[in-house]
Design an enzyme around this catalytic site. Structure first.
Site, PDB file in Angstrom:
ATOM      1  N   ILE A 186      23.322  77.627  67.364  1.00  0.00           N
ATOM      2  CA  ILE A 186      22.575  78.305  66.332  1.00  0.00           C
ATOM      3  C   ILE A 186      21.991  77.284  65.345  1.00  0.00           C
ATOM      4  O   ILE A 186      22.529  76.186  65.193  1.00  0.00           O
ATOM      5  CB  ILE A 186      23.487  79.294  65.534  1.00  0.00           C
ATOM      6  CG1 ILE A 186      24.700  78.568  64.947  1.00  0.00           C
ATOM      7  CG2 ILE A 186      23.892  80.461  66.396  1.00  0.00           C
ATOM      8  CD1 ILE A 186      25.570  79.432  64.031  1.00  0.00           C
ATOM      9  N   ASN A 187      20.923  77.695  64.664  1.00  0.00           N
ATOM     10  CA  ASN A 187      20.493  76.975  63.473  1.00  0.00           C
ATOM     11  C   ASN A 187      21.467  77.359  62.351  1.00  0.00           C
ATOM     12  O   ASN A 187      22.433  78.088  62.593  1.00  0.00           O
ATOM     13  CB  ASN A 187      19.046  77.341  63.134  1.00  0.00           C
ATOM     14  CG  ASN A 187      18.325  76.215  62.389  1.00  0.00           C
ATOM     15  OD1 ASN A 187      18.895  75.590  61.490  1.00  0.00           O
ATOM     16  ND2 ASN A 187      17.093  75.958  62.752  1.00  0.00           N
ATOM     17  N   CYS A 226      14.174  77.597  61.146  1.00  0.00           N
ATOM     18  CA  CYS A 226      14.547  76.923  59.899  1.00  0.00           C
ATOM     19  C   CYS A 226      14.673  77.966  58.784  1.00  0.00           C
ATOM     20  O   CYS A 226      13.728  78.697  58.517  1.00  0.00           O
ATOM     21  CB  CYS A 226      13.518  75.870  59.499  1.00  0.00           C
ATOM     22  SG  CYS A 226      13.934  75.165  57.892  1.00  0.00           S
ATOM     23  N   ASN A 236      11.396  74.846  67.011  1.00  0.00           N
ATOM     24  CA  ASN A 236      12.294  75.276  65.932  1.00  0.00           C
ATOM     25  C   ASN A 236      11.661  76.489  65.244  1.00  0.00           C
ATOM     26  O   ASN A 236      10.817  76.335  64.352  1.00  0.00           O
ATOM     27  CB  ASN A 236      12.521  74.129  64.940  1.00  0.00           C
ATOM     28  CG  ASN A 236      13.518  74.527  63.865  1.00  0.00           C
ATOM     29  OD1 ASN A 236      14.011  75.663  63.841  1.00  0.00           O
ATOM     30  ND2 ASN A 236      13.819  73.599  62.970  1.00  0.00           N
ATOM     31  N   LYS A 288      14.458  64.865  64.628  1.00  0.00           N
ATOM     32  CA  LYS A 288      14.265  65.827  63.527  1.00  0.00           C
ATOM     33  C   LYS A 288      12.974  66.574  63.836  1.00  0.00           C
ATOM     34  O   LYS A 288      12.075  66.035  64.487  1.00  0.00           O
ATOM     35  CB  LYS A 288      14.195  65.085  62.176  1.00  0.00           C
ATOM     36  CG  LYS A 288      13.823  66.003  61.012  1.00  0.00           C
ATOM     37  CD  LYS A 288      14.685  65.804  59.772  1.00  0.00           C
ATOM     38  CE  LYS A 288      14.260  66.712  58.595  1.00  0.00           C
ATOM     39  NZ  LYS A 288      14.602  68.128  58.757  1.00  0.00           N
ATOM     40  N   SER A 289      12.884  67.825  63.376  1.00  0.00           N
ATOM     41  CA  SER A 289      11.710  68.627  63.731  1.00  0.00           C
ATOM     42  C   SER A 289      10.412  67.964  63.257  1.00  0.00           C
ATOM     43  O   SER A 289      10.266  67.631  62.078  1.00  0.00           O
ATOM     44  CB  SER A 289      11.821  70.030  63.139  1.00  0.00           C
ATOM     45  OG  SER A 289      12.917  70.712  63.698  1.00  0.00           O
ATOM     46  N   GLY A 291      28.680  73.315  59.774  1.00  0.00           N
ATOM     47  CA  GLY A 291      30.033  72.766  59.679  1.00  0.00           C
ATOM     48  C   GLY A 291      31.073  73.733  60.213  1.00  0.00           C
ATOM     49  O   GLY A 291      30.745  74.837  60.656  1.00  0.00           O
TER      50      GLY A 291
HETATM   51  O1  RRO Z   1      14.747  70.840  56.985  1.00  0.00           O
HETATM   52  C1  RRO Z   1      15.501  71.801  56.764  1.00  0.00           C
HETATM   53  O2  RRO Z   1      15.684  72.275  55.629  1.00  0.00           O
HETATM   54  C2  RRO Z   1      16.225  72.484  57.852  1.00  0.00           C
HETATM   55  C3  RRO Z   1      15.689  72.754  59.097  1.00  0.00           C
HETATM   56 BR1  RRO Z   1      14.024  72.165  59.631  1.00  0.00          BR
HETATM   57  C4  RRO Z   1      16.421  73.532  60.030  1.00  0.00           C
HETATM   58  O3  RRO Z   1      15.982  73.855  61.156  1.00  0.00           O
HETATM   59  N1  RRO Z   1      17.651  73.957  59.657  1.00  0.00           N
HETATM   60  C5  RRO Z   1      18.182  73.679  58.447  1.00  0.00           C
HETATM   61  O4  RRO Z   1      19.295  74.086  58.150  1.00  0.00           O
HETATM   62  N2  RRO Z   1      17.457  72.916  57.566  1.00  0.00           N
END
Ligand code: RRO
Length: 305
Positions: free
Chosen positions: A191-192, A129, A126, A45-46, A218
């Site tokens: 992609i994010n 987000c 990242n 996780k980031s 999804g």
């Molecule tokens: O933690 C989040 O809300 C989140 C992150 Br860091 C991200 O890169 N992508 C996302 O959909 N949620």
């Protein structure tokens, strides 16, 4: 013999499936469990510069075609995150990607330097987000100048190969991809989550997510992800980790044909458990056998021919 080994720069993966950032990636134990379930590589996780609570619950909600999330970049302290990352790097049987973020360009550099001490196989910036605002009020990945500035700063701060994770929420993803490659990115992941989107609860008349808006992941986002990867492949020479809505081996084939060298599987893990990595590898292998593809090289970028 069908060969599904993948390569990202000089790193070999037993298979092209990758656990993306944000899913089961906080502890070394969960990363090891996913690796043992058949993922070809795993991403944390980031990791952020300091402990962060994230948004109040509810932060994830199921919608038609996937999930809407606004977790809000929750993470343990930098020290705790690095401790877990160090164990994961020592104990994981597959390559480890350390995802991280900063709220400013300088902070990206500082966190990159710290995270790199654990010697992961890759670091992943990242810059995409959708659920927080950085010092400029929008994700760095939505502006090619900021995307390039973060990439340059991270490259100056770390010798570990750098993946930059892009957002689909831009008018032209090719411009961002070109900018981060030019600035030194070694790989791109895309992609994010897509959006932001919103779901309203009919009984209260209020948004379901505490943060009102969230990023969509999804199966519904697969066509957007495939299009983004296709365009990025047309634009840059660095390898791409394609992700967004992959649930099956056949979805993975689409992503490889669009130009990905490896494929992230995130929301499907939430739905089907870590076993999904073996399932996807098995289905991919069978597709290749039936259709006469001997290695991933024959598939990667095929949609461009
Ligand atoms: O933690 C989040 O809300 C989140 C992150 Br860091 C991200 O890169 N992508 C996302 O959909 N949620």
């Amino acid at each position: 013999m069908t060969d599904i080994r993948a390569t990202l720069r000089s790193v070999s993966l037993e298979n092209p499936t990758v656990l993306p950032a944000g899913i089961l990636g906080i502890t070394a134990a969960s990363l090891k469990r996913v690796a043992a379930s058949g993922a070809g590589a795993v991403t944390t996780k980031s990791i952020g510069p300091q402990r962060r609570e994230g948004h109040k619950n509810p932060v994830v909600v199921e919608v038609n075609g996937g999930l809407l999330n606004s977790v809000g970049l929750s993470c343990p302290s930098l020290e705790e995150s690095i401790e877990e990352l160090t164990s994961a790097v020592k104990e994981s049987r597959v390559p480890v990607i350390a995802s991280f973020y900063g709220r400013s360009i300088d902070e990206f550099g500082l966190v990159a330097a710290q995270v790199s001490k654990a010697k992961p196989d890759f670091i992943e910036a990242n810059i995409s987000c959708p659920n927080i605002e950085d010092e400029y009020g929008k994700p760095f990945g939505t502006d090619h100048r900021f995307a390039a500035a973060v990439t340059e700063k991270v490259k100056d701060s770390s010798k570990i190969p750098l993946i930059v994770k892009l957002t689909p929420n831009v008018p032209d993803i090719k411009v961002i991809a070109a900018a981060v490659e030019e600035a030194g990115a070694d790989c791109i992941s895309a992609i994010n989550t897509l959006g932001p989107g919103m779901l309203i609860d009919l009984s209260s008349g209020k948004p379901v997510l505490s943060n009102r808006f969230g990023g969509m992941s999804g199966p519904a986002v697969l066509p957007v992800a495939v299009r983004c990867v296709y365009e990025i492949y047309d634009t840059v020479d660095v390898p791409i980790i394609g992700m967004g809505g992959i649930q099956s081996g056949l979805d993975a084939v689409q992503m490889l044909m669009a130009g990905a060298s490896a494929v992230g599987i995130g929301t499907a893990v939430w739905k089907r458990g870590p076993e999904v990595f073996n399932v996807v590898s098995g289905e991919l292998t069978r597709f290749m056998q039936v259709n006469g593809y001997r290695s991933l090289k024959d598939l990667i970028g095929r949609a461009h021919q």
